[in-house]
Scaffold this motif. Structure first.
Motif, PDB file in Angstrom:
ATOM      1  N   SER A  27       0.784  -1.198  -0.070  1.00 52.11           N
ATOM      2  CA  SER A  27       0.111  -0.163   0.119  1.00 52.11           C
ATOM      3  C   SER A  27       0.699   1.363  -0.039  1.00 52.11           C
ATOM      4  N   GLU A  28       2.237   1.132   0.838  1.00 58.78           N
ATOM      5  CA  GLU A  28       2.654   2.423   0.805  1.00 58.78           C
ATOM      6  C   GLU A  28       3.507   2.654  -0.715  1.00 58.78           C
ATOM      7  N   MET A  29       3.908   1.412  -1.391  1.00 57.20           N
ATOM      8  CA  MET A  29       4.250   1.529  -2.610  1.00 57.20           C
ATOM      9  C   MET A  29       3.456   2.203  -3.642  1.00 57.20           C
ATOM     10  N   HIS A  30       2.307   1.741  -3.588  1.00 63.17           N
ATOM     11  CA  HIS A  30       1.415   2.183  -4.462  1.00 63.17           C
ATOM     12  C   HIS A  30       0.739   3.712  -4.119  1.00 63.17           C
ATOM     13  N   ALA A  31       0.777   4.049  -2.947  1.00 61.63           N
ATOM     14  CA  ALA A  31       0.285   5.417  -2.675  1.00 61.63           C
ATOM     15  C   ALA A  31       1.795   6.481  -3.049  1.00 61.63           C
ATOM     16  N   LEU A  32       2.652   5.933  -2.938  1.00 53.49           N
ATOM     17  CA  LEU A  32       3.757   6.810  -3.121  1.00 53.49           C
ATOM     18  C   LEU A  32       3.900   6.808  -4.940  1.00 53.49           C
ATOM     19  N   ALA A  33       3.701   5.776  -5.500  1.00 58.30           N
ATOM     20  CA  ALA A  33       3.644   5.868  -7.049  1.00 58.30           C
ATOM     21  C   ALA A  33       2.689   6.766  -7.581  1.00 58.30           C
ATOM     22  N   CYS A  34       1.438   6.561  -6.892  1.00 65.36           N
ATOM     23  CA  CYS A  34       0.383   7.404  -6.949  1.00 65.36           C
ATOM     24  C   CYS A  34       0.531   8.935  -7.109  1.00 65.36           C
ATOM     25  N   ARG A  35       1.364   9.237  -5.878  1.00 63.93           N
ATOM     26  CA  ARG A  35       1.554  10.742  -5.585  1.00 63.93           C
ATOM     27  C   ARG A  35       2.325  11.138  -6.642  1.00 63.93           C
ATOM     28  N   LEU A  36       3.665  10.464  -6.981  1.00 63.54           N
ATOM     29  CA  LEU A  36       4.716  10.898  -7.856  1.00 63.54           C
ATOM     30  C   LEU A  36       3.991  11.095  -9.291  1.00 63.54           C
ATOM     31  N   ARG A  37       2.977  10.219  -9.756  1.00 60.58           N
ATOM     32  CA  ARG A  37       2.227  10.374 -10.887  1.00 60.58           C
ATOM     33  C   ARG A  37       1.559  11.811 -11.115  1.00 60.58           C
ATOM     34  N   ARG A  38       0.875  11.999 -10.034  1.00 61.66           N
ATOM     35  CA  ARG A  38       0.099  13.257  -9.969  1.00 61.66           C
ATOM     36  C   ARG A  38       0.870  14.333 -10.062  1.00 61.66           C
ATOM     37  N   GLU A  39       2.102  14.409  -9.158  1.00 64.41           N
ATOM     38  CA  GLU A  39       3.072  15.658  -9.191  1.00 64.41           C
ATOM     39  C   GLU A  39       3.879  15.493 -10.644  1.00 64.41           C
ATOM     40  N   GLY A  40       3.624  14.666 -11.501  1.00 64.11           N
ATOM     41  CA  GLY A  40       4.284  14.661 -12.470  1.00 64.11           C
ATOM     42  C   GLY A  40       5.760  13.903 -12.738  1.00 64.11           C
ATOM     43  N   ILE A  41       6.168  13.381 -11.607  1.00 69.64           N
ATOM     44  CA  ILE A  41       7.481  12.867 -11.403  1.00 69.64           C
ATOM     45  C   ILE A  41       7.507  11.520 -12.046  1.00 69.64           C
ATOM     46  N   SER A  42       8.292  11.264 -13.010  1.00 71.70           N
ATOM     47  CA  SER A  42       8.309  10.184 -13.939  1.00 71.70           C
ATOM     48  C   SER A  42       9.118   8.969 -13.203  1.00 71.70           C
ATOM     49  N   ILE A  43       8.537   7.743 -13.432  1.00 71.72           N
ATOM     50  CA  ILE A  43       9.249   6.585 -12.583  1.00 71.72           C
ATOM     51  C   ILE A  43       9.707   5.635 -13.873  1.00 71.72           C
ATOM     52  N   GLY A  44      10.808   5.247 -13.830  1.00 73.61           N
ATOM     53  CA  GLY A  44      11.196   4.283 -14.932  1.00 73.61           C
ATOM     54  C   GLY A  44      11.728   2.996 -13.912  1.00 73.61           C
ATOM     55  N   ARG A  90      17.359   5.866 -14.488  1.00 74.26           N
ATOM     56  CA  ARG A  90      17.763   6.897 -14.018  1.00 74.26           C
ATOM     57  C   ARG A  90      17.813   8.195 -14.864  1.00 74.26           C
ATOM     58  N   ALA A  91      18.623   7.992 -15.943  1.00 70.96           N
ATOM     59  CA  ALA A  91      18.761   8.775 -17.158  1.00 70.96           C
ATOM     60  C   ALA A  91      17.650   9.347 -17.654  1.00 70.96           C
ATOM     61  N   GLU A  92      16.870   8.483 -17.892  1.00 68.91           N
ATOM     62  CA  GLU A  92      15.595   8.847 -18.982  1.00 68.91           C
ATOM     63  C   GLU A  92      14.365   9.312 -17.965  1.00 68.91           C
ATOM     64  N   ASN A  93      14.199   9.111 -16.617  1.00 73.52           N
ATOM     65  CA  ASN A  93      13.099   9.344 -16.157  1.00 73.52           C
ATOM     66  C   ASN A  93      13.620  10.171 -14.633  1.00 73.52           C
ATOM     67  N   ASP A  94      12.516  10.776 -13.970  1.00 76.86           N
ATOM     68  CA  ASP A  94      12.847  11.508 -12.672  1.00 76.86           C
ATOM     69  C   ASP A  94      13.495  10.523 -11.697  1.00 76.86           C
ATOM     70  N   VAL A  95      12.839   9.401 -11.627  1.00 76.68           N
ATOM     71  CA  VAL A  95      12.984   8.580 -10.635  1.00 76.68           C
ATOM     72  C   VAL A  95      13.330   7.031 -11.106  1.00 76.68           C
ATOM     73  N   CYS A  96      14.426   6.453 -10.686  1.00 71.50           N
ATOM     74  CA  CYS A  96      14.548   4.858 -11.014  1.00 71.50           C
ATOM     75  C   CYS A  96      13.957   4.143  -9.754  1.00 71.50           C
ATOM     76  N   LEU A  97      13.276   3.190 -10.203  1.00 78.04           N
ATOM     77  CA  LEU A  97      12.434   2.314  -9.246  1.00 78.04           C
ATOM     78  C   LEU A  97      12.956   0.919  -9.531  1.00 78.04           C
ATOM     79  N   VAL A 111       6.415   5.082 -16.108  1.00 82.90           N
ATOM     80  CA  VAL A 111       6.084   5.654 -17.317  1.00 82.90           C
ATOM     81  C   VAL A 111       6.789   4.693 -18.314  1.00 82.90           C
ATOM     82  N   ARG A 112       7.999   4.314 -18.069  1.00 83.59           N
ATOM     83  CA  ARG A 112       8.740   3.352 -18.716  1.00 83.59           C
ATOM     84  C   ARG A 112       9.246   2.112 -17.760  1.00 83.59           C
ATOM     85  N   ALA A 113       9.358   1.111 -18.596  1.00 87.23           N
ATOM     86  CA  ALA A 113       9.806  -0.108 -17.915  1.00 87.23           C
ATOM     87  C   ALA A 113      11.030  -0.850 -18.727  1.00 87.23           C
TER      88      ALA A 113
END
Ligand code: AMP
Length: 310
Positions: free
Chosen positions: A26-43, A63-70, A160-162
């Protein structure tokens, strides 16, 4: 005293340079949704851990192509088939965390098996057609496990990308198909295969090999190189190229062949004539490890050679 009501108008800044480790879904999901909402892209880089340069190359690119590497680290039980020993799969969580942080990863997601597959779990993604070939035949049910967990990871982490390595060529095709079929809003980025200097494709499973077996295991690369040379010399008969790869593999007495294939690079169907391109793919058992490797004939070699033991 001011009457202003303290209200955070600006989004909370997200720390990218200190890696956080999250295991709660749930913590992962909430953080991922928050970052999406704030326009912070996850790779997203899905992995099973025991990191090597192959994994790290995916993380650096994410990391190079997104704001955050997860990076997700989850040894997924449903992709192990009967007879494969899940409990023996190499695990090294502390070293993995250090390496992931060093590669620029900001979130390491390490869910527990019981949380991913709770009591009563009963729903799977069943890839078809592409799985009638190669590893789909020798590891029945494997790609069902892969597709199921990757769909769950997409849902939990909202990338945004995988990023997926071409070492697992068929896996990329299965995931690309799933993304199309389910209309998922994620871009799949295929990444070059990373090899040791002697040609052995890097793999967590190489940790099972003795020094002597590691040396023998370079035969997979030699077989693919032989196929490439014969193709470049004009050979277009897949049977001849399969025989050549089989003979090369058997020159190492320790090798037990699972399959030797020359197939269509998109449908993965075995070819009886090569037109422009073909996937040459191998699966071999050497000692305790099942090893796979591939190259696309008719495409320039894009593999990366990293420093490493032969
Ligand atoms: P694994 O932890 O083995 O499930 O792999 C996680 C991801 O890393 C998958 O997308 C793999 O294809 C990728 N990967 C593993 N080995 C290599 C390699 N030698 N070169 C490039 N990518 C790799």
């Amino acid at each position: 005293m001011s009457n202003a009501i303290p209200y955070p108008l600006a989004p909370t800044p997200f720390p990218k340079d200190v890696m956080q480790i999250i295991s709660d879904l749930s913590e992962m999901h909430a953080l991922a949704c928050r970052l999406r909402r704030e326009g912070i892209s996850i790779g997203l880089v899905p992995t099973m851990g025991a990191f090597h340069e192959g994994h790290l190359s995916l993380m650096r690119r994410a990391r190079a192509e997104n704001d955050v590497c997860l990076t997700s680290l989850f040894v997924n039980p449903t992709q192990f088939v009967r007879g494969e020993d899940l409990s023996r799969y190499p695990r090294d969580p502390e070293a993995d965390a250090r390496m992931a942080e060093g590669a620029g990863c900001s979130i390491l997601f390490v869910p527990e098996t019981e949380a991913v597959y709770p009591e009563g779990f009963a729903t799977y993604v069943e890839p078809t057609r592409l799985t009638d070939h190669l590893c789909g035949l020798s590891r029945p049910g494997h790609f069902r496990g892969v597709a199921t967990v990757v769909l769950m990871l997409f849902e939990l982490t909202r990338p945004v990308r995988a990023y997926f390595g071409r070492k697992d060529y068929q896996q990329i095709k299965v995931i690309e198909r799933m993304v199309k079929d389910f209309h998922l809003p994620v871009e799949i980025v295929p990444m070059p295969l990373v090899r040791e200097s002697g040609g052995l494709a890097m793999s967590s499973r190489n940790r099972y090999l003795s020094t002597e077996e590691r040396r023998s295991a370079t035969v997979l690369f030699r077989a693919l190189q032989a196929a490439r040379s014969r193709f470049e010399a004009g050979e277009r008969n897949p049977a001849t190229i399969r025989d050549l790869m089989r003979d090369t593999l058997l020159s190492e007495p320790q090798t037990v062949i699972d399959y030797v294939s020359v197939s269509h690079p998109e449908t993965l169907e075995e070819l009886d004539r090569i037109e422009e391109r073909a996937l040459a793919a191998l699966a071999v058992r050497i000692g305790p490890a099942r090893l796979i490797d591939n190259t696309v004939l008719g495409e320039p070699m894009a593999d990366v050679f990293a420093e490493g033991a032969v």
